[in-house]
Enzyme design. Structure first.
Site, short mmCIF file in Angstrom:
data_model
loop_
_atom_site.label_atom_id
_atom_site.label_comp_id
_atom_site.label_asym_id
_atom_site.label_seq_id
_atom_site.Cartn_x
_atom_site.Cartn_y
_atom_site.Cartn_z
N SER A 180 0.42 -34.15 -42.84
CA SER A 180 1.91 -34.05 -43.00
C SER A 180 3.14 -34.25 -42.16
O SER A 180 4.11 -34.55 -42.53
CB SER A 180 1.94 -32.38 -43.46
OG SER A 180 1.56 -31.52 -42.56
N HIS A 208 -0.59 -33.09 -49.36
CA HIS A 208 0.13 -34.11 -49.40
C HIS A 208 -0.40 -35.48 -49.93
O HIS A 208 0.23 -36.53 -49.82
CB HIS A 208 0.58 -34.59 -47.95
CG HIS A 208 1.70 -33.31 -47.48
ND1 HIS A 208 3.01 -33.65 -47.89
CD2 HIS A 208 1.39 -32.39 -46.89
CE1 HIS A 208 3.65 -32.70 -47.29
NE2 HIS A 208 2.60 -31.76 -46.55
N LYS A 239 3.53 -29.01 -53.63
CA LYS A 239 4.53 -30.14 -53.11
C LYS A 239 4.76 -31.10 -54.12
O LYS A 239 5.75 -30.90 -55.05
CB LYS A 239 3.22 -30.76 -52.11
CG LYS A 239 3.08 -29.54 -51.05
CD LYS A 239 3.18 -30.14 -49.74
CE LYS A 239 3.44 -28.84 -48.74
NZ LYS A 239 2.21 -28.45 -47.94
#
Ligand SMILES: *Cc1c(COP(=O)(O)O)cnc(C)c1O
Length: 391
Positions: A180, A208, A239
């Protein structure tokens, strides 16, 4: 008397070093633009990759779930907290990830605590990429297994360490999918081959990656065409999905086992109907179209290219995460502060989130930024960069 002054001194010290995080309060919903301290600023730092956090379809689905199911699950999953809504979402998520089964959990952070300790313990070894996320590190520590760190992305080093540490009941290789802070991608195809060769379990945390990598944003496993070959696939709903929550996907034995053993599943209440309702809509949005994922990538590619031609060091990201490397924590936080004055919200990230001397402004481009927004950001980065003599 506890000496609170020692803690106060530590806080002062963080401020002096530029390592103190000034928490900004949003006065508007997530989106390309935010209101902060009464000021309209361009948002370049949320994980809301696809703009789903304030998407009408998700909001509607969430409200419908609340109307139907109420606001709270009322219990942990194993006692009375399992709603058919949870099971519906688990089926959808498993299908989305190309896995047999999935288990919802309160957050991505909790997912790592839910899955690692039941699978490995004192008699076992964990091989962990040195830059793995804090929640993986904590999950590993909690398990009591011996942790062997391998050099970041270095599969030769991983294999070497597997060879020199053959003796254990079980061996687990664990890695972030997308890292990330730098936006680089784990070589999961090679890791799976090495895992098979050395009879080690393979686990990836795709926080991610989902909504970003692979066809329709199905994540890193789909990106490398590895469905069914990765033993444990941890996901987050917090996310790109724009909601909050976590999950684990894998074969049906793994999930059945975790539902008996995972402490955050057994001892902490289930995700709320509002969250689960929204996630169901997020998965359906992604399954029905790859438009948002494509827009995310074209925005990110444009921004990176333009930043490079301005003379900024944007690291070696392979994903929309764009670290603007400034190295010095003080300069980085000064840069962020000036950007904010110019109407751009982009947080500085320093130690302990990244290694000492590797401070940066991490820019998170999203699918809901317009070309005009990106041009505005580039212009402001250029202005501040010149002011601070960095470009
Ligand atoms: C953000 C992140 C998490 C935590 O996810 P939450 O759902 O916000 O708790 C876990 N693992 C990785 C790799 C992350 O980037």
């Amino acid at each position: 008397m506890f000496e609170w002054n020692i803690l106060k001194d530590e806080l002062e010290d963080l401020k002096k070093k530029g390592l103190y995080t000034h928490i900004r309060t949003l006065e508007s919903p997530q989106g390309a633009w935010l209101k902060i301290s009464g000021k309209k600023v361009l948002n370049l730092c949320s994980n809301n990759y696809l703009g789903l956090a304030n998407d009408e379809r998700l909001k509607k689905s969430s409200v419908e779930a609340v109307e139907k199911w109420g606001v709270g699950p009322g219990a942990v999953r194993t006692i009375a907290g399992t709603l058919s809504l949870h099971e519906e979402a688990e089926k959808e998520l498993a299908h989305f990830k190309g896995a047999e089964s999935a288990m919802l959990i309160q957050s991505g952070f909790n997912a790592n605590q839910a899955v690692i300790p039941p699978i490995v313990g004192k008699e076992d070894l964990i091989f962990s990429d040195e830059l793995n996320h804090a929640s993986i590190i904590d999950g590993c520590r909690l398990s009591g297994a011996k942790i062997i760190r391998w050099n970041h992305l270095d599969v030769k080093d991983l294999e070497e360490k597997l060879k020199t540490h053959p003796n254990a009941r079980r061996r687990l290789i664990v890695t972030d999918g997308v890292f990330s802070m730098d936006g680089d991608v784990a070589p999961l195809d090679d890791i799976v081959k090495i895992g098979e060769k050395h009879n080690a379990l393979v686990m990836v945390d795709d926080a991610h990656g989902e909504g970003v990598l692979g066809p329709n944003g199905r994540g890193i496993v789909a990106h490398f065409d590895l469905e069914g070959k990765v033993d444990i696939d941890v996901g987050t709903m917090s996310k790109a999905f724009g909601v909050v929550g976590g999950y684990v996907a894998g074969n049906s034995t793994l999930i059945e086992y975790l539902k008996q053993k995972a402490r955050p599943f057994l001892f902490s209440s289930a995700p709320t109907p509002a969250d689960v309702g929204a996630v169901l809509a997020a998965v359906r949005v992604l399954q029905s179209s790859d438009e948002l994922v494509k827009k995310l990538w074209s925005n990110a590619n444009y921004f990176k290219k333009e930043m490079q031609s301005l003379g900024f060091d944007v690291g070696h990201s392979q994903t929309p995460i764009t670290p603007v490397m400034l190295y010095d924590a003080k300069i980085s936080s000064e840069f962020s502060r000036k950007l904010f004055e110019e109407g751009v919200f982009a947080q500085s990230i320093g130690y302990p989130t990244v290694q000492k001397g590797k401070a940066r402004i991490r820019v998170m481009i999203s699918a809901v930024h317009t070309e005009e927004d990106l041009k505005f950001a580039l212009e402001r980065f250029k202005r501040v960069g010149k002011e601070l003599n960095l470009i």
